[in-house]
Design a protein around this motif. Sequence first.
Motif, PDB file in Angstrom:
ATOM      1  N   ALA A  10       0.959  -4.611   0.988  1.00 41.32           N
ATOM      2  CA  ALA A  10       0.521  -5.392   2.148  1.00 41.32           C
ATOM      3  C   ALA A  10       1.653  -6.248   2.710  1.00 41.32           C
ATOM      4  O   ALA A  10       1.732  -6.466   3.923  1.00 41.32           O
ATOM      5  CB  ALA A  10      -0.660  -6.273   1.754  1.00 41.32           C
ATOM      6  N   VAL A  66      -1.084   1.613   5.056  1.00 38.28           N
ATOM      7  CA  VAL A  66      -1.072   1.341   3.623  1.00 38.28           C
ATOM      8  C   VAL A  66      -2.053   2.309   2.983  1.00 38.28           C
ATOM      9  O   VAL A  66      -3.250   2.300   3.308  1.00 38.28           O
ATOM     10  CB  VAL A  66      -1.486  -0.110   3.295  1.00 38.28           C
ATOM     11  CG1 VAL A  66      -1.633  -0.298   1.787  1.00 38.28           C
ATOM     12  CG2 VAL A  66      -0.468  -1.092   3.851  1.00 38.28           C
ATOM     13  N   VAL A 106      -6.547  -4.557  -0.978  1.00 43.08           N
ATOM     14  CA  VAL A 106      -5.794  -5.135   0.124  1.00 43.08           C
ATOM     15  C   VAL A 106      -6.775  -5.826   1.058  1.00 43.08           C
ATOM     16  O   VAL A 106      -7.704  -5.181   1.560  1.00 43.08           O
ATOM     17  CB  VAL A 106      -5.004  -4.057   0.894  1.00 43.08           C
ATOM     18  CG1 VAL A 106      -4.349  -4.650   2.137  1.00 43.08           C
ATOM     19  CG2 VAL A 106      -3.943  -3.430  -0.004  1.00 43.08           C
ATOM     20  N   VAL A 145      -8.395  -7.081   4.379  1.00 46.33           N
ATOM     21  CA  VAL A 145      -8.318  -6.611   5.758  1.00 46.33           C
ATOM     22  C   VAL A 145      -9.059  -7.596   6.655  1.00 46.33           C
ATOM     23  O   VAL A 145     -10.197  -7.968   6.378  1.00 46.33           O
ATOM     24  CB  VAL A 145      -8.923  -5.201   5.906  1.00 46.33           C
ATOM     25  CG1 VAL A 145      -8.926  -4.762   7.366  1.00 46.33           C
ATOM     26  CG2 VAL A 145      -8.151  -4.194   5.050  1.00 46.33           C
ATOM     27  N   LEU A 167      -3.115  -9.035   7.674  1.00 50.20           N
ATOM     28  CA  LEU A 167      -2.071  -8.014   7.686  1.00 50.20           C
ATOM     29  C   LEU A 167      -1.393  -8.036   9.049  1.00 50.20           C
ATOM     30  O   LEU A 167      -1.951  -8.575  10.013  1.00 50.20           O
ATOM     31  CB  LEU A 167      -2.676  -6.621   7.444  1.00 50.20           C
ATOM     32  CG  LEU A 167      -3.267  -6.332   6.065  1.00 50.20           C
ATOM     33  CD1 LEU A 167      -4.099  -5.056   6.119  1.00 50.20           C
ATOM     34  CD2 LEU A 167      -2.164  -6.199   5.026  1.00 50.20           C
ATOM     35  N   VAL A 198      -2.616  -2.553  11.306  1.00 49.76           N
ATOM     36  CA  VAL A 198      -2.323  -1.800  10.085  1.00 49.76           C
ATOM     37  C   VAL A 198      -3.588  -1.078   9.634  1.00 49.76           C
ATOM     38  O   VAL A 198      -4.686  -1.640   9.666  1.00 49.76           O
ATOM     39  CB  VAL A 198      -1.809  -2.739   8.975  1.00 49.76           C
ATOM     40  CG1 VAL A 198      -1.840  -2.053   7.611  1.00 49.76           C
ATOM     41  CG2 VAL A 198      -0.407  -3.200   9.294  1.00 49.76           C
ATOM     42  N   VAL A 213      -5.530   0.704   6.474  1.00 47.10           N
ATOM     43  CA  VAL A 213      -5.571   0.755   5.007  1.00 47.10           C
ATOM     44  C   VAL A 213      -6.573   1.818   4.593  1.00 47.10           C
ATOM     45  O   VAL A 213      -7.699   1.857   5.089  1.00 47.10           O
ATOM     46  CB  VAL A 213      -5.990  -0.602   4.408  1.00 47.10           C
ATOM     47  CG1 VAL A 213      -6.026  -0.525   2.884  1.00 47.10           C
ATOM     48  CG2 VAL A 213      -5.037  -1.702   4.857  1.00 47.10           C
TER      49      VAL A 213
END
Length: 346
Positions: A257, A266, A276, A278, A283, A287, A289
């Motif tokens: 991250a 990611v 991670v 969100v 982030l 991004v 994930v």
Amino acid sequence: MQALQYRTIGAAPELVTVPDPEPGPGQVLLRVTAAGVCHSDIAVMSWPASEFPYRLPLTLGHEGAGTIAALGEGVTGFSVGDSVAVYGPWGCGACPPCAAGKENYCLRATELGIFPPGLGAPGAIAEYLIVDNARHLEPLDGPDPVRTVPLTDAGLTPYHAVKRSLPKLVPGSTAVVIGAGGLGHVAIQLLRAVSPARVIAMDVNAEKLELARTVGAHEVVASDDKAAARVRDLTGGRGATAVFDFVGAAPTTATAAACVAMEGDVTIVGIGGGTVPVGFGALPFEVTVTAPYWGSRGELREVLDLARAGSIDVHVETFSMAEAPLAYERLHAGKINGRAVILPNG
């Protein structure tokens, strides 16, 4: 026949003798040439009894290759003696994802009690293996089964992950591979083969970093609390276009991250329990994930074609059936450089 089984919750796997299997209608019996050993097996054997989803005893091994020993009634398209690799994430074959070859995302597998070999169904670390349907076989046509068998997971899984990010991995982009072990060292080769991206590899182990460099990483970085800053430095402050985490533990997902660029990807492949966060501000902007699982039947064929072309070469350590418990001990201790492969029939 001999088989390596997980028999008791919390205990080490045991080498046992079990009856030889016979194929039923539509099934195929393989004489196993090679079977891969994977960290996910260790994760399965670490689950407490309250969370264990499979019946015991369980024959291990979800990476398998062998020669066809017998065909069940109604099987066509293959012959006794054919050398094949096994596609592991079995599905129902009829739901929309399965119809597209994405049996790794079968909608009905849980409902119908369909499990992959070694992850619910009897696995490949045995002298013989029953494959539920011929569509789960891929002809090898020349490649060495011992070096090829890890591609059914350690090749297919990273290929599926990398393929999702290919539209972003344009010239000038950077891909980070966290964990240069069994899957990660293959991911580095795949990135070099199918993208122009600059590849940065991370690991805590110096030998695995050297392996990463040997198989094509442009840069190697120690995986510690300064790793994300080093990636930022190497990318002129922009960060990585795509980060592939093959460990998935809390420290590595935090690194992923911290080093991803705006509009980057990611991808958490490892099952170390990390997450991670969100949300807006958590982030860089936009991004993506994701946590993918295995790959499609078509993607396995593409991976095998890359191997035939010489684009990927799995580093393997081989073990006899008698040494199979040792292979798991070495893997658990982080002493396998590449992928461990069991040779059930010598």
